[in-house]
Motif scaffolding. Structure first.
Motif, PDB file in Angstrom:
ATOM      1  N   ASN A  55      37.850  20.834  -9.564  1.00 10.24           N
ATOM      2  CA  ASN A  55      38.318  21.091  -8.651  1.00 10.24           C
ATOM      3  C   ASN A  55      38.777  20.662  -7.092  1.00 10.24           C
ATOM      4  N   LEU A  56      37.564  19.789  -6.500  1.00 12.99           N
ATOM      5  CA  LEU A  56      37.800  19.521  -5.362  1.00 12.99           C
ATOM      6  C   LEU A  56      38.221  17.961  -5.755  1.00 12.99           C
ATOM      7  N   SER A  57      38.032  17.071  -6.786  1.00 15.61           N
ATOM      8  CA  SER A  57      39.051  16.115  -6.623  1.00 15.61           C
ATOM      9  C   SER A  57      40.632  16.468  -6.635  1.00 15.61           C
ATOM     10  N   ALA A  58      40.968  17.403  -7.047  1.00 15.27           N
ATOM     11  CA  ALA A  58      42.571  17.817  -6.546  1.00 15.27           C
ATOM     12  C   ALA A  58      42.501  18.066  -5.169  1.00 15.27           C
ATOM     13  N   GLN A  59      41.725  18.296  -5.162  1.00 12.14           N
ATOM     14  CA  GLN A  59      41.688  18.548  -3.013  1.00 12.14           C
ATOM     15  C   GLN A  59      41.640  17.649  -2.675  1.00 12.14           C
ATOM     16  N   ASP A  60      41.156  17.033  -2.723  1.00 11.03           N
ATOM     17  CA  ASP A  60      40.627  15.248  -2.048  1.00 11.03           C
ATOM     18  C   ASP A  60      42.565  14.849  -2.999  1.00 11.03           C
ATOM     19  N   HIS A  61      43.309  14.508  -3.392  1.00 14.38           N
ATOM     20  CA  HIS A  61      43.834  13.644  -4.177  1.00 14.38           C
ATOM     21  C   HIS A  61      45.472  14.549  -3.640  1.00 14.38           C
ATOM     22  N   GLN A  62      45.064  15.983  -3.032  1.00 16.05           N
ATOM     23  CA  GLN A  62      46.286  16.399  -2.063  1.00 16.05           C
ATOM     24  C   GLN A  62      45.852  16.048  -0.956  1.00 16.05           C
ATOM     25  N   THR A  63      45.161  16.076  -0.221  1.00 15.65           N
ATOM     26  CA  THR A  63      44.619  15.579   1.288  1.00 15.65           C
ATOM     27  C   THR A  63      44.958  13.891   1.262  1.00 15.65           C
ATOM     28  N   PHE A  64      44.464  12.985   0.483  1.00 19.04           N
ATOM     29  CA  PHE A  64      44.997  11.671   0.617  1.00 19.04           C
ATOM     30  C   PHE A  64      46.570  10.980   0.393  1.00 19.04           C
ATOM     31  N   PHE A  65      47.280  11.773  -0.680  1.00 16.99           N
ATOM     32  CA  PHE A  65      48.067  11.170  -1.853  1.00 16.99           C
ATOM     33  C   PHE A  65      49.480  12.216  -0.996  1.00 16.99           C
ATOM     34  N   THR A  66      49.479  12.982  -0.291  1.00 13.82           N
ATOM     35  CA  THR A  66      50.032  13.910  -0.434  1.00 13.82           C
ATOM     36  C   THR A  66      49.750  14.055   1.529  1.00 13.82           C
ATOM     37  N   CYS A  67      52.285  14.180   1.956  1.00  9.01           N
ATOM     38  CA  CYS A  67      52.181  14.659   3.000  1.00  9.01           C
ATOM     39  C   CYS A  67      53.681  16.032   3.368  1.00  9.01           C
ATOM     40  N   ASP A  68      53.678  15.781   4.848  1.00  9.22           N
ATOM     41  CA  ASP A  68      54.683  17.036   4.854  1.00  9.22           C
ATOM     42  C   ASP A  68      55.714  16.410   4.026  1.00  9.22           C
ATOM     43  N   THR A  69      56.023  14.973   4.484  1.00  8.92           N
ATOM     44  CA  THR A  69      57.375  15.330   3.715  1.00  8.92           C
ATOM     45  C   THR A  69      57.810  14.647   2.634  1.00  8.92           C
ATOM     46  N   ASP A  70      57.377  15.395   1.759  1.00 12.62           N
ATOM     47  CA  ASP A  70      57.073  14.604   0.397  1.00 12.62           C
ATOM     48  C   ASP A  70      58.289  15.153   0.320  1.00 12.62           C
ATOM     49  N   HIS A  71      58.920  16.255  -0.049  1.00 12.37           N
ATOM     50  CA  HIS A  71      60.190  17.482   0.019  1.00 12.37           C
ATOM     51  C   HIS A  71      61.268  16.065   0.101  1.00 12.37           C
ATOM     52  N   MET A  72      61.224  15.217   0.905  1.00 14.77           N
ATOM     53  CA  MET A  72      62.376  14.931   1.447  1.00 14.77           C
ATOM     54  C   MET A  72      62.925  13.607  -0.071  1.00 14.77           C
ATOM     55  N   ARG A  73      61.689  13.148  -0.683  1.00 14.58           N
ATOM     56  CA  ARG A  73      61.802  12.267  -1.645  1.00 14.58           C
ATOM     57  C   ARG A  73      61.025  12.923  -2.862  1.00 14.58           C
ATOM     58  N   PRO A  74      62.663  12.775  -4.045  1.00 16.15           N
ATOM     59  CA  PRO A  74      62.536  13.893  -5.801  1.00 16.15           C
ATOM     60  C   PRO A  74      60.456  13.368  -6.122  1.00 16.15           C
ATOM     61  N   ALA A  75      59.744  11.729  -6.366  1.00 17.43           N
ATOM     62  CA  ALA A  75      59.944  11.813  -7.065  1.00 17.43           C
ATOM     63  C   ALA A  75      58.049  11.957  -6.152  1.00 17.43           C
ATOM     64  N   ASP A  76      58.296  12.028  -5.185  1.00 17.49           N
ATOM     65  CA  ASP A  76      57.404  11.685  -4.397  1.00 17.49           C
ATOM     66  C   ASP A  76      56.769  13.640  -4.436  1.00 17.49           C
ATOM     67  N   ALA A  77      57.420  14.307  -3.913  1.00 20.93           N
ATOM     68  CA  ALA A  77      58.155  16.189  -4.653  1.00 20.93           C
ATOM     69  C   ALA A  77      57.112  16.399  -6.137  1.00 20.93           C
ATOM     70  N   ILE A  78      57.591  15.699  -6.970  1.00 21.40           N
ATOM     71  CA  ILE A  78      57.617  16.230  -7.865  1.00 21.40           C
ATOM     72  C   ILE A  78      55.756  15.830  -8.392  1.00 21.40           C
ATOM     73  N   MET A  79      54.858  14.614  -7.309  1.00 21.33           N
ATOM     74  CA  MET A  79      53.693  14.349  -6.856  1.00 21.33           C
ATOM     75  C   MET A  79      53.185  15.242  -6.802  1.00 21.33           C
ATOM     76  N   GLN A  80      53.612  16.138  -5.902  1.00 18.79           N
ATOM     77  CA  GLN A  80      53.261  16.455  -5.475  1.00 18.79           C
ATOM     78  C   GLN A  80      52.925  17.691  -5.676  1.00 18.79           C
ATOM     79  N   LYS A  81      53.290  18.658  -7.298  1.00 16.34           N
ATOM     80  CA  LYS A  81      52.759  19.480  -7.635  1.00 16.34           C
ATOM     81  C   LYS A  81      51.817  19.334  -8.993  1.00 16.34           C
ATOM     82  N   ALA A  82      52.478  17.671  -9.243  1.00 21.60           N
ATOM     83  CA  ALA A  82      51.292  17.426 -10.217  1.00 21.60           C
ATOM     84  C   ALA A  82      49.859  17.727  -9.863  1.00 21.60           C
ATOM     85  N   TRP A  83      50.186  16.999  -8.490  1.00 19.27           N
ATOM     86  CA  TRP A  83      48.507  17.138  -7.887  1.00 19.27           C
ATOM     87  C   TRP A  83      47.776  18.601  -7.747  1.00 19.27           C
ATOM     88  N   ARG A  84      48.621  19.999  -8.037  1.00 22.31           N
ATOM     89  CA  ARG A  84      48.281  21.007  -8.412  1.00 22.31           C
ATOM     90  C   ARG A  84      48.473  21.710  -9.757  1.00 22.31           C
TER      91      ARG A  84
END
Length: 554
Positions: A166-195
């Motif tokens: 669970n700590l690793s999942a939090q790290d991934h969301q912190t390092f590999f996501t940002c607020d503009t991911d919803h503007m790019r479809p692939a990054d939006a999918i990965m934003q959900k994948a890390w969760r």
């Protein structure tokens, strides 16, 4: 004047508390004396005779039931106390006594400091607790698919805890996501994948993202979790590097156009650093150590401010593999600084270098005869420094405890950090002739320098008390967590264990030998009350008969 008045009140209060101790004792003896004088009006002798007749009419079965019940109750208390101690590290009865009964009885610490000092001490201790008990990302963490999962397939055991993942999942969301991911479809999918908690769902989401675009974070997820060998993971990371460098260059040009672009550039920087670091680790695991060292050095030069990744610890391990001890010393000179946070890797690597200079000729017998030389003294002091920082490491280096796979997160100065260090550095200690022998002869001397490690340290802060709890959450259940300092069994556990055993033995003896136990009980009670009867006879002989007669008529 105010300080003088306060000190006078404190002295008066302490005098009252001190006097009450003896007043209670005096009151107790007065009550005993009155009870003895009024034994005739209160018919105490008749009541005692009645009670003794009642006890004489009881059969041995009653005493068997009484002692058996006492043994059962004390046994249940023992089981609960032992469970509470194993879970929380303290006695339930002692905790209730200190927390609830002591304030009711007026127990206070006369040497308590004033309110301002208490506030400052609490603030300092809270800051120390937060810094000492913070969980850090393991710089040398393994690959889930290629290493952790293979261990599960072979042994059927899970090497990672849910808390660690669970700590690793939090790290991934912190390092590999940002607020503009919803503007790019692939990054939006990965934003959900890390969760996602299900590994297969994460892998499927990564493949779905790659169908839309060349997504660097999708390649990272597949390299970490789907690749079953290091070679496969390296191929995926190289694809991730190609995609990550393109994103990094584009965001670098737009980072000053607004806060969103700056956040995206920060994310792309984290992704690029992570990919290059994992590629260097792949090269190290595949035997290309010099290539790994070059990649790590280039990465540290390119991104000198990203010290949160602790890349220098990966570099130290690779340089030790090359036996480039001069380069190791140069890295330590930069990072083993009083202003920088320490780690087991830094402290024990410094000790290894000092031990390397004398360990091949070190002999405890010769050292006891002639004393330690300057170089040997420096090596011993370095070992003591390292052991004080993390006292769990020597047992793993000396193979007194079995190693397990290191977790993805570690607690500095804890058992998890000791496992992570020894897992990768045990081979380097074995390679230096006599280093483990010197460690074996000297490491326990550290504890004589810090007899109360939870209260006062020698070279570092006092040892934090939170390490055991955090390590139990980070390490798998089949591993026996190393605890420092060793906790002694509370008094009430020993007391209830003795009471349970004693009453069980009485029940058994009373059931087997009722008449003999009756004689023994009467002899024991007569012996117990013999001093009291002797004192009463002396009192009756000393007091005048007329005075005694008048007192009994009151």
């Amino acid at each position: 004047m105010a300080e003088a008045g306060t000190s006078f009140l404190e002295q008066l209060k302490s005098c009252i508390v001190w006097s009450w101790t003896y007043l209670w004792t005096l009151w107790f003896f007065i009550m005993l004396f009155l009870v003895y004088i009024l034994r005739v009006p209160l018919k105490i002798n008749d009541n005692l005779t009645t009670v003794s007749m009642f006890l004489n009419t009881l059969t041995p079965k009653f005493y068997v039931a009484l002692t058996g019940t006492s043994s059962l109750i004390s046994g249940l208390i023992l089981i609960f106390e032992w469970w509470y101690f194993r879970k929380y590290g303290t006695s339930f009865i002692e905790q209730v006594s200190v927390s609830h009964l002591r304030p009711l009885l007026g127990g206070v610490d006369n040497s308590a400091p004033n309110a301002a000092n208490v506030a400052n001490v609490d603030a300092d201790s809270s800051r120390q607790s937060v810094s000492e008990c913070k969980v850090w990302r393991n710089p040398l963490n393994l690959f889930r698919g290629a290493e952790y999962n293979r261990y599960t397939w072979v042994t059927g055991r899970e090497p990672l805890t849910y808390y660690d993942m669970n700590l690793s999942a939090q790290d991934h969301q912190t390092f590999f996501t940002c607020d503009t991911d919803h503007m790019r479809p692939a990054d939006a999918i990965m934003q959900k994948a890390w969760r996602e908690r299900n590994p297969q769902a994460r892998i499927s989401a990564a493949h779905e993202a790659l169908e839309l675009n060349e997504c660097a974070t999708a390649y990272i997820l597949l390299a970490e979790e789907e690749a079953t060998t290091i070679v496969e993971a390296e191929k995926l990371f190289k694809q991730a590097l190609k995609a990550g460098e393109g994103c990094y260059r584009r965001s670098q040009q737009l980072q000053h156009h607004g806060a969103q672009y700056e956040a995206q550039h920060r994310r792309d920087t984290n992704v690029l650093v992570y990919i290059k670091r994992r590629l260097a680790m792949c090269a190290r695991k595949l035997g290309r150590t010099r290539e790994a060292v070059k990649m790590m050095r280039d990465l540290m030069k390119e991104f000198p401010l990203l010290s949160m990744f602790n890349i220098h610890e990966n570099l130290l391990e690779a340089l030790l593999e090359l036996q480039a001890y001069a380069d190791v010393q140069a890295v330590l000179a930069k990072y083993d600084d009083i202003s920088l946070p320490k780690s087991a890797t830094i402290c024990y690597t410094a000790a290894l270098l000092k031990a390397r200079a004398v360990s091949d000729k070190f002999s405890p017998e010769a050292a006891s005869r002639r004393g330690l030389s300057t170089a040997e003294m420096n090596a011993v002091e370095a070992i003591h420094r390292a052991v004080e920082f993390n006292p769990h490491v020597p047992k793993y280096l000396l193979e007194m405890k079995s190693l397990i796979l290191p977790p993805e997160h570690i607690l500095k100065r804890g058992d998890s950090e000791a496992i992570a260090y020894a897992f990768f550095h045990l081979q380097h200690w074995k390679r230096v002739e006599g280093a483990l022998n010197l460690l074996h002869c000297t490491w326990e001397g550290t504890f004589r320098m810090i007899p109360y490690p939870l209260e006062k340290g020698h070279l570092f802060y006092p040892y934090p008390i939170c390490t055991e709890t955090a390590d139990r959450e980070l390490l798998p259940s089949f591993h026996e967590v190393s605890v420092y300092p060793k906790k002694e069994l509370p008094f009430f556990i020993l007391f209830t264990a003795g009471l349970c055993s004693f009453t069980a033995m009485l029940a058994l003896l009373t059931h087997q030998f009722p008449e003999l136990m009756g004689v023994f009980a009467k002899a024991f009670l007569s012996t117990l009350f013999a001093p009291l009867n002797f004192v009463m006879e002396k009192v009756e002989s000393i007091l005048p008969s007329s005075l005694w007669h008048q007192l009994t008529r009151i």
